[in-house]
Scaffold this motif. Structure first.
Motif, PDB file in Angstrom:
ATOM      1  N   LEU A  25       0.824  -1.211   0.000  1.00 29.17           N
ATOM      2  CA  LEU A  25       0.000   0.000   0.000  1.00 29.17           C
ATOM      3  C   LEU A  25       0.856   1.258   0.000  1.00 29.17           C
ATOM      4  N   LEU A  26       2.110   1.128   0.456  1.00 29.76           N
ATOM      5  CA  LEU A  26       3.018   2.270   0.528  1.00 29.76           C
ATOM      6  C   LEU A  26       4.372   1.860  -0.046  1.00 29.76           C
ATOM      7  N   GLY A  27       4.362   1.424  -1.311  1.00 34.05           N
ATOM      8  CA  GLY A  27       5.563   0.914  -1.950  1.00 34.05           C
ATOM      9  C   GLY A  27       6.712   1.906  -1.910  1.00 34.05           C
ATOM     10  N   SER A  28       7.897   1.406  -1.549  1.00 27.07           N
ATOM     11  CA  SER A  28       9.049   2.301  -1.377  1.00 27.07           C
ATOM     12  C   SER A  28       9.613   2.799  -2.699  1.00 27.07           C
ATOM     13  N   VAL A  29       9.257   2.161  -3.836  1.00 19.84           N
ATOM     14  CA  VAL A  29       9.734   2.648  -5.130  1.00 19.84           C
ATOM     15  C   VAL A  29       8.582   3.184  -5.984  1.00 19.84           C
ATOM     16  N   SER A  30       7.406   3.320  -5.395  1.00 20.61           N
ATOM     17  CA  SER A  30       6.268   3.826  -6.170  1.00 20.61           C
ATOM     18  C   SER A  30       5.478   4.848  -5.369  1.00 20.61           C
ATOM     19  N   HIS A 253      10.839   9.064 -12.480  1.00 19.08           N
ATOM     20  CA  HIS A 253      11.342   9.163 -13.856  1.00 19.08           C
ATOM     21  C   HIS A 253      10.225   8.937 -14.876  1.00 19.08           C
ATOM     22  N   PHE A 254       9.435   7.872 -14.699  1.00 20.29           N
ATOM     23  CA  PHE A 254       8.400   7.581 -15.683  1.00 20.29           C
ATOM     24  C   PHE A 254       7.224   8.556 -15.576  1.00 20.29           C
ATOM     25  N   GLY A 261       5.804  10.687 -19.274  1.00 19.65           N
ATOM     26  CA  GLY A 261       4.686  11.405 -18.666  1.00 19.65           C
ATOM     27  C   GLY A 261       3.555  10.497 -18.206  1.00 19.65           C
ATOM     28  N   VAL A 262       3.876   9.335 -17.648  1.00 18.76           N
ATOM     29  CA  VAL A 262       2.856   8.398 -17.168  1.00 18.76           C
ATOM     30  C   VAL A 262       2.193   8.982 -15.912  1.00 18.76           C
ATOM     31  N   ALA A 263       0.872   8.909 -15.818  1.00 22.50           N
ATOM     32  CA  ALA A 263       0.152   9.451 -14.671  1.00 22.50           C
ATOM     33  C   ALA A 263       0.582   8.748 -13.392  1.00 22.50           C
ATOM     34  N   ALA A 264       0.579   9.497 -12.274  1.00 19.67           N
ATOM     35  CA  ALA A 264       1.035   8.945 -10.996  1.00 19.67           C
ATOM     36  C   ALA A 264       0.252   7.700 -10.609  1.00 19.67           C
ATOM     37  N   LEU A 314      16.427   3.186 -21.648  1.00 12.99           N
ATOM     38  CA  LEU A 314      16.139   3.243 -23.077  1.00 12.99           C
ATOM     39  C   LEU A 314      14.657   3.422 -23.396  1.00 12.99           C
ATOM     40  N   GLY A 315      13.781   3.014 -22.494  1.00 12.50           N
ATOM     41  CA  GLY A 315      12.348   3.008 -22.791  1.00 12.50           C
ATOM     42  C   GLY A 315      11.612   4.227 -22.257  1.00 12.50           C
ATOM     43  N   ARG A 316      10.394   4.412 -22.762  1.00 15.09           N
ATOM     44  CA  ARG A 316       9.515   5.499 -22.316  1.00 15.09           C
ATOM     45  C   ARG A 316       8.088   4.974 -22.275  1.00 15.09           C
TER      46      ARG A 316
END
Length: 424
Positions: A25-30, A253-254, A261-264, A314-316
């Motif tokens: 629920l509170l991911g450290s990388v998200s 970054h994403f 520009g991916v939505a949060a 390399l990706g977006r």
């Protein structure tokens, strides 16, 4: 497994599943990097958050070995300790976000960062004893499978929780969305600890216990460091750690234009792939390690880290974001299963706790500096190029682990019966 081992495994699997839901629920990388971004945090501050979750679990382990290691630690100590480290701090962080998130965001960020540090540092103090407890509850012949099932449950819960968290961030307004996530996570931690409380401990945990003196602990540190293969393993871990700092920035970054520009909310939902990938490979890694040794899992995790960095660099867009998180999940599964079992099996003496703590003493300072250092690097070269540069130590680490580290089961360590209970 005999019936008692099967029951204990199911209780531990349920406990880890519930705990993973709370963590997811509170991911450290998200979730947390996006929360701090919403509070106006800089790259260095996001890196500091990453340092806490990468290194905080390890930093106070040497101190805890001397303060807490004078007695054998069972669930009667470990579970209350876990409660007071996790539940009050998460409730306090949720309250800080709710009351300070909009009016005083900078102060809110500081308060939440301090509370999360208390949660992680405090929880990390008990980690060597927690790992040693697991090693005594489950025999070596089944340990990899059981830990694999536990990690699978933890990550499946985290995957479902990430989807819920993404929906909450999308549908509820700030700061209620993040505050509610802290509250619900606290409840899951409470139920998780209740499941672990029902585990039946082996009779060996009630046997007479003679604590090691300080001089004995240092002699065991020296014994561990005198083992050539263990030294090589630590060098490989340090190299991989130097390349792991970018993970703290993948979500930010994403979300940025350079990353597509991916939505949060979408980034958080895609982070469920991290947990799903971790879940999918956990049991196979554990079973493979039980049969063939755990070095192969270590190398698989290292290669997955290379893949994650490459895709992020390399990706977006959403697809690259999802693939990156999935590869991070495979890498993390190897850290939890393969690396933990490598620590168990490289121990050349009778104190697993001392051996595990020594590893933490080596890796802890590196883990503290790497995310912050990566943040400083990104401030100068940009987030994308900074992520790309983390490939250099990672590739060196893959080569070192594959070529210089030997499978512990192929080496005659001598002087360590892995199925006997450790003395500290």
């Amino acid at each position: 497994m005999n019936p008692d081992e099967r029951k204990n495994a199911l209780k531990c699997v349920a406990g880890e599943g519930l705990s993973g839901t709370g963590m997811g629920l509170l991911g450290s990388v998200s979730v947390l990097p996006l929360l701090f971004s919403a509070l106006g945090a800089t790259e260095v501050e996001v890196g500091l958050l990453g340092s806490i979750f990468m290194a905080g679990w390890l930093l106070l382990q040497p101190l805890s070995l001397f303060l807490l290691g004078r007695r054998r630690r069972t669930k009667r100590f470990l579970l209350p300790w876990g409660f007071f480290c996790a539940v009050p701090t998460y409730l306090g962080a949720g309250a800080a976000v709710y009351f300070l998130g909009t009016g005083r965001p900078r102060l809110c960020g500081v308060v939440v960062l301090v509370l999360l540090a208390v949660r992680v540092l405090g929880g990390g103090m008990a980690m060597p004893f927690w790992l040693d407890w697991q090693a005594m509850v489950f025999r070596r012949d089944i340990r990899g499978r059981v830990i694999g099932m536990m990690v699978g449950a933890f990550t499946l819960g985290g995957a479902l929780a990430a989807l819920v968290a993404g929906r909450a961030v999308e549908c509820l307004s700030f700061p209620s969305n993040y505050s509610l996530l802290f509250l619900i996570a606290s409840l899951f931690f409470v139920v998780s600890l209740g499941s672990f409380w029902m585990v039946r401990e082996p009779d060996s945990l009630s046997a007479p216990y003679i604590p090691l003196k300080t001089a004995d602990l240092f002699r065991r540190f020296a014994r561990s460091l005198s083992d050539r293969n263990f030294r090589s393993y630590l060098i490989g871990r340090v190299l991989m750690t130097l390349g792991a700092g970018g993970a703290a920035f993948y979500a930010v970054h994403f979300k940025a234009a350079a990353g597509g520009g991916v939505a949060a909310a979408t980034v958080i939902k895609l982070s469920s792939l991290l947990f799903l990938a971790q879940c999918a490979v956990s049991y196979p890694l554990g079973r493979l390690g039980d049969r063939a040794g755990h070095k192969v899992g270590v190398v698989v995790g290292a290669v997955a880290q290379v893949g994650a960095i490459s895709v992020a660099y390399l990706g977006r867009g959403a697809v690259a974001c999802g693939v990156t998180f999935a590869l991070v999940g495979i890498s993390w599964a190897a850290v939890w299963i393969s690396h933990v079992n490598m620590l168990f099996e490289t121990c050349p003496h009778d104190s697993r706790v001392a051996h595990i703590t020594l590893s933490s003493m080596v890796l802890g300072p590196v883990l503290v500096l790497v995310p912050v250092g990566t943040g400083l690097l990104m401030r100068h070269v940009g987030m994308g190029p900074g992520i790309g540069l983390t490939l250099i130590p990672t590739l060196l680490g893959v080569g070192w682990l594959a070529l210089m580290v030997k499978e512990p089961r192929d080496i005659e360590l001598g002087g360590r019966d892995f199925d006997a209970p450790a003395t500290a």
